[in-house]
Design an enzyme around this catalytic site. Sequence first.
Site, PDB file in Angstrom:
ATOM      1  N   TRP A 269       0.659  37.962 -17.141  1.00 40.96           N
ATOM      2  CA  TRP A 269       2.124  37.971 -17.070  1.00 40.96           C
ATOM      3  C   TRP A 269       2.560  39.321 -17.567  1.00 40.96           C
ATOM      4  O   TRP A 269       2.417  39.563 -18.744  1.00 40.96           O
ATOM      5  CB  TRP A 269       2.740  36.853 -17.932  1.00 40.96           C
TER       6      TRP A 269
ATOM      7  N   ASN B 275       0.198  28.631 -19.591  1.00 45.35           N
ATOM      8  CA  ASN B 275       0.851  29.903 -19.912  1.00 45.35           C
ATOM      9  C   ASN B 275       0.636  30.140 -21.404  1.00 45.35           C
ATOM     10  O   ASN B 275       1.242  29.460 -22.231  1.00 45.35           O
ATOM     11  CB  ASN B 275       2.341  29.834 -19.592  1.00 45.35           C
TER      12      ASN B 275
ATOM     13  N   TYR C 211       3.639  35.253 -28.840  1.00 46.20           N
ATOM     14  CA  TYR C 211       4.605  34.293 -29.390  1.00 46.20           C
ATOM     15  C   TYR C 211       4.039  33.522 -30.578  1.00 46.20           C
ATOM     16  O   TYR C 211       4.789  32.940 -31.363  1.00 46.20           O
ATOM     17  CB  TYR C 211       5.059  33.299 -28.321  1.00 46.20           C
TER      18      TYR C 211
ATOM     19  N   LYS D 105       6.700  42.784 -20.126  1.00 43.47           N
ATOM     20  CA  LYS D 105       5.284  42.434 -20.181  1.00 43.47           C
ATOM     21  C   LYS D 105       4.496  42.948 -18.981  1.00 43.47           C
ATOM     22  O   LYS D 105       3.348  42.557 -18.774  1.00 43.47           O
ATOM     23  CB  LYS D 105       5.119  40.915 -20.313  1.00 43.47           C
TER      24      LYS D 105
ATOM     25  N   ASN E  52       7.229  24.863 -13.561  1.00 46.07           N
ATOM     26  CA  ASN E  52       6.787  25.773 -14.605  1.00 46.07           C
ATOM     27  C   ASN E  52       7.429  25.396 -15.936  1.00 46.07           C
ATOM     28  O   ASN E  52       8.649  25.348 -16.044  1.00 46.07           O
ATOM     29  CB  ASN E  52       7.179  27.217 -14.252  1.00 46.07           C
ATOM     30  N   GLU E  53       6.596  25.118 -16.918  1.00 45.79           N
ATOM     31  CA  GLU E  53       7.041  24.853 -18.300  1.00 45.79           C
ATOM     32  C   GLU E  53       8.228  23.896 -18.327  1.00 45.79           C
ATOM     33  O   GLU E  53       9.213  24.119 -19.017  1.00 45.79           O
ATOM     34  CB  GLU E  53       7.378  26.171 -19.003  1.00 45.79           C
TER      35      GLU E  53
HETATM   36  C1  GCB Z   1       6.626  32.067 -19.745  1.00 43.77           C
HETATM   37  C2  GCB Z   1       7.422  31.839 -18.513  1.00 43.77           C
HETATM   38  C3  GCB Z   1       7.874  33.127 -17.887  1.00 43.77           C
HETATM   39  C4  GCB Z   1       8.373  34.078 -18.947  1.00 43.77           C
HETATM   40  C5  GCB Z   1       7.250  34.357 -19.913  1.00 43.77           C
HETATM   41  C6  GCB Z   1       7.693  35.277 -21.036  1.00 43.77           C
HETATM   42  O1  GCB Z   1       5.853  31.269 -20.165  1.00 43.77           O
HETATM   43  O2  GCB Z   1       6.748  31.063 -17.572  1.00 43.77           O
HETATM   44  O3  GCB Z   1       8.877  32.858 -16.941  1.00 43.77           O
HETATM   45  O4  GCB Z   1       8.868  35.256 -18.402  1.00 43.77           O
HETATM   46  O5  GCB Z   1       6.795  33.184 -20.480  1.00 43.77           O
HETATM   47  O6  GCB Z   1       7.615  36.486 -20.909  1.00 43.77           O
HETATM   48  O7  GCB Z   1       8.160  34.764 -22.051  1.00 43.77           O
END
Ligand code: GCB
Length: 865
Positions: free
Chosen positions: A573, A493, A499, A593, A430-431
């Site tokens: 998310w 994502n 953001y 979130k 992931n990322e």
């Molecule tokens: C993402 C990550 C996740 C974070 C989320 C966030 O991209 O994969 O683990 O919790 O963003 O809320 O910033």
Amino acid sequence: MPGRSASLLPYGVLLVLLVLPAGWWEAQAQERGERVRFTVNDGWRYAPAEAVPPGAADPALDDAGWEVVDLPHTWNARDAFDKEPGYRRGVGWYRKRLVLDPSLAGRRLFLYFEGANQVADVYVNGLHVGSHVGGYTAFAFDITAAVTFDRPSLVAVRVDNRHDDDIPPLDADFTFYGGIYRDVWLLATDPVHFDVLDYAGPGVYVDTPLVTGEAATVRVRGTVVNAGAAPAAVEVVSRVREAGGREVAVLRSTVQVPPGGRAPFEQVSDTLSAPRLWSPADPYLYHVEASLYTGTHRRDVVVQPLGFRWLRVDPQLGVFLNGQPIRLFGTNRHQDLPGLGNALPDAAHRRDVEIVKENGFNFLRLAHYPQDPAVLEAADRLGLVVWEEIPVVNMITRSEAFYAHAERMLVEMIRQHYNHPSVLFWGYMNEILLRETTPVDTAYRADVVALARRLEARAKAEDPTRHTVTAISHGEVNNGSGFQDIPDVLGLNLYFGWYYGTFADLGAFLDTLHARHPARPLMVSEYGAGSDERVHTTGPVPFDFSSEHQQAFHRESFAQLQARPYLAGTAVWNQFDFGSALRQDTKNALNQKGLYFFDRTPKDIAFYYRARLRDEPVLYIAREWSRRAGSRPEDRRQPVWVYANTDSVELLVDGISQGWQPVVNATARWLVNWSDGMHRLEARGWKGGGPVVDVAHVAFEDRTGFFEGRGPAVLAVNAGAHEAYTDGSGVVWEPDRPYAPGGWGHVGGTARRTHHRITSTADDPLFQTYREGVQAYRFDVPDGRYRVTLGFMEAQHETPAQRVFGVRAGSRPLLAGLDLAAGTGRWRATTRTADVVVTGGTGLVLTFEAGAGAPVVSSILLERR
Ligand code: GCB
Ligand code: CA
């Protein structure tokens, strides 16, 4: 008491179970030689390593003073949420006296841990029986040689959740709670048994080499272990059963296993006709009961789920399940709860999966790590397509130890959960290039890509039947690393309107990417925005954490995702707010979130998805904004939203119709003229020939009279904020505004905002927003006596004398020489209360006078006395 497990004797609750069929069954099983398996969760002793003398694994050690705990357990359930930075990452010891019934002598005994974060060393009677690295997968150790039957066997487990550069995850947006936080089982088998030590997998692996709507075959593979002294000739009999128990196939084969040896087996059934397929709409489960026989003597049995289904992902057309097009709309899930941390009972895991299903989703990403068996079982049973992944998040360490741990975690995950029909995607990163620097460290990048290829190859070698996935962030999409084309499906994502960017950018971004890479299957593996039920506004912006921004984010984003059938799936998310100890938003140490609050109360936005995704009638009045206030006539006009899957909705306020509104994107909206007091809202619509009704209440405090010396006795101002804030006592702090005659407002200054945690208050959002460089606040109130409470917070200065100011009420000094850094320190809420008398019809003018730096103020409360 033959067959009764003596280790369970001290516990009354379980005793009741034991005299009933479970105990009987165990006795029977042991007579036949079959495996016996029960939890050993109760009555452990726990102590942090600092409090333990040397010899913590020594049976002779006196642990009477240790805390008595039941598993699942974590030592971070509380400290991960307090306002002290960080949480205990260290070593903890667990001890348990395991009383083993003598009837178990001669059998192979194993301890099976569903999970301990993150390094576990297990000792039995002082002997080290095994060590496991990795906090999210199960492990098992053979303890046969170490146990005693004439006296209790002392099990000691050392668990370490310290940061380790060689163990994923290194860095991630969730809390790495330490402890034995999942169930522990004792397993007793015949010396001849299905392998228990195959990466703690079930030892029997089931798949379907052929599966169509008309026909299917079942393959059963595994390894038989012979820990006995004599050669064993055993028959492996695998019975395939329908949900109701009817047998639809029997697979038989024989294996010869030398003493101390092992032998693999593989069986394929004849063709079954017309299998009932597994899908989210009809999650039909078969089972495979695999047994080992010597003659008629059954020596072992393992029961595993089986689902007939197949998945195809087309980069243009999206996903086909069992040959039918299906849109995978889903969500992500973390595994923690308030008060418990990650140490959840199975019932809580199951409930989470039920909530996801009830919400209308058919897809669940288990981010960012393998989850409890109870989660997978519930997903199988309820019908959710699962993406499961290992915790290789944000960054890697360029060491072979790190790579090897990651690869082993992948193998453990795949073997342990191989038989769950719900799982259709294996993820492994992931990322992972999130923290890349400019200029790019090409050697680091090359190693990340090499690790991705290694994990990809291993996933395919372990399980060619499923799709592989990784998730990348917006910034990683076009980095030219080649990483994007390694997995079968690329997860994105995306946080447009949070953001970066605006809500509307999402669809265009996806279309551009899709056009540029038409052969690459794409998913949106994350999209979401944070919220706080105490924060409300008619003008939401990213990072105000208003409920209204989160709702707008999802309404706007989901409509765009829904309109793009080429997407292989989408996942919110996150389904639930979750613990992230290093995160500071408006609630300390939480990622906000979720569509649900941390305690699993639904947020309003959960009902938007319910209305979009479910066929059953849904009609829900958004009610998080249930306490409102206004001090100017125009403040009385405020919106109400309803989420519904009816064609239109009528809203009534105190029985008076506000009219019918069409439902567009599952949403209807009204502007209501509020009057002072509590109001009953009723919304109604029609679905399937029947009425659908919802009722909610909204309290509105009309403060316009405050300026005429009547009405509510309080005026509360959220200085520096465009949003309203409701505190724990129910006081509504109104959005800040410039002064206009006849009302109130600020003169001068700039609105500022931080997301740092604020100590000595629960009302972080009130203090996180402030007005800096303010000259005055004016309140055109009538003459009289007032009490003023000013709230302050120093966000900038660590040292005294950088910011010093005073406040006057009219011409009289109210506060002088206020130096927050000197008085209470940085990031701390400070309030000052003083009484004032307003005379001469001038209203109340609070003047801020700078000594050094610029004056600040976070909140102003005015009470009429
Ligand atoms: C993402 C990550 C996740 C974070 C989320 C966030 O991209 O994969 O683990 O919790 O963003 O809320 O910033
Ligand atoms: Ca469990």
